[in-house]
Design a protein around this motif. Sequence first.
Motif: not given
Length: 117
Positions: A73-99
């Motif tokens: 199911n590509m729609q599920f994959a896209i949804f969860f990949l977007i969630c992961v991307t947002i988590a990565g953006i927010y996590g790096s922003y909130s912790t100030k760790q680009m890694k």
Amino acid sequence: MKTLTIILISIVALEHIYFLILEMFFWTKPKGIKAFGIKSKEFAEETKVLAANQGLYNGFLAAGLVFSIIQENMQFAIFFLICVTIAGIYGSYSTKQMKLFYFQGIPAIIALIVSLI
């Protein structure tokens, strides 16, 4: 689903299974302390419940990605990949760790782009 897409989604899912293990089981151990740059063992002990909760969320992201592969199911994959991307953006922003963005966000973005092509 194309083979390359499945491989890339699987890599992102495996990363999140690894994060789950680190956060839920190794947060207070030398491996977890080093991986997350925790300043002291005491801080790790004080925050281990929060880390376990965070690990559980990473497990849910991995489960969603694995489910999308099993269901093809590509729609599920896209949804969860977007969630992961947002988590990565927010996590790096909130912790100030680009890694964090490099390890979490970039693989998800690559998998997302390939999924959309």
